[in-house]
Write a protein that holds these residues in place. Sequence first.
Motif, PDB file in Angstrom:
ATOM      1  N   LYS A   1      35.011  39.394  49.636  1.00 35.13           N
ATOM      2  CA  LYS A   1      34.195  38.172  49.662  1.00 35.13           C
ATOM      3  C   LYS A   1      34.349  37.419  50.978  1.00 35.13           C
TER       4      LYS A   1
ATOM      5  N   ALA B   1      43.342  35.914  52.497  1.00 34.93           N
ATOM      6  CA  ALA B   1      42.717  35.865  51.175  1.00 34.93           C
ATOM      7  C   ALA B   1      43.485  36.650  50.118  1.00 34.93           C
TER       8      ALA B   1
ATOM      9  N   ARG C   1      38.787  39.550  46.589  1.00 36.37           N
ATOM     10  CA  ARG C   1      38.808  38.348  47.438  1.00 36.37           C
ATOM     11  C   ARG C   1      38.626  38.695  48.913  1.00 36.37           C
TER      12      ARG C   1
ATOM     13  N   CYS D   1      40.884  42.707  43.214  1.00 39.28           N
ATOM     14  CA  CYS D   1      40.320  41.395  42.872  1.00 39.28           C
ATOM     15  C   CYS D   1      39.048  41.079  43.650  1.00 39.28           C
TER      16      CYS D   1
END
Length: 344
Positions: free
Chosen positions: A187, A220, A184, A182
């Motif tokens: 990021k 996260a 996350r 994903c």
Amino acid sequence: MNHDIDITKLKLNCFRQSKIPGEFMLQMRVPGGLIDAKYLSSVQHIALTWGNGSFHPGMRQTLNIPGIKYKDIENVNEYLDEYIKAVEVDACNIDMEVNSAGYPTIGARNIMACIGGAHCIKANYNTQNLSKKLEKEIFPSHYHIKMALSGCPNDCAKGHFNDFGIIGVTKPIFNKERCIGCGRCVKVCKSHATRVLSGENHKAVKDNCCCVGCGECVEACPTSAWVRPEEKLFRVTIGGRTGKQYPRMGKIFLNWVTEEVVIGVIKNWQKFSANILENKPQYLHGGHLIDRAGYDKFKDLILKDIKLNPEAEVAQRIMWAETEYRANINVKPLSSHPSRGLSY
């Protein structure tokens, strides 16, 4: 001011001189910055009975009560005995006599700590529990030390500006089969940490070179592909300080060490101080004391008889970066210490 008042003695007793002659401010210790709310009634009682009715949350998380008259200090100390016994002796398991004389010393300053694992989702350990263990090693003592504990590398407790900063770090475990790609974790590492994560073939990939052990990836990840291990690890910074002459940020001394190592280092602080000061305690920032000894001698004495865990890293040299003050461009800076590099 009554010249018969021994200001130095009162300071050791945790009373600070006021600009108003004959008045003092009591500093009640709160190791780790967290206590039972019931003790706020004690603060209120002292402030309304002997103080000027006001209260100041101390900059080192002490409970400060100004406006106490010199003539009332004995009464305040007598009232404090139950608080000191509960917060210091009982909570921190300190072997010390508690009587109507109040605090025996202010040498080792109040240990500061963020709320840590007692509340914060980003914390890598329980800062209050460790604060209590470390309080036992430094108090009561006339040897000066300032220490702050932070639950993660955000360093909310400002350990970098203390003699010792104890910062919780983690080495997250990656379960590749749980990763859904994903992005996350990539990021958050890019926006909040050191950008060591990237995506490759729909999976997270980590460059271990510069991970600071914050655990942002753990928070996260929606599938628990990243998890914190049970083992608690720490980063230790040294030599930080504020002040008028030579303020500076502390530097990394130890990285990825266990709680056992941290406690051992702090336990050795009094021995190190006694060695360098020839058994004559004085008010001196830990950073100045380390400078006086030299980093190599400090490292040898503070790590004496300590068994480092396999992951542990020790700085072989340190380059301090002090603030330099100049009246004009042609005047030499006050600090004349040569630069010394830091490496592992």
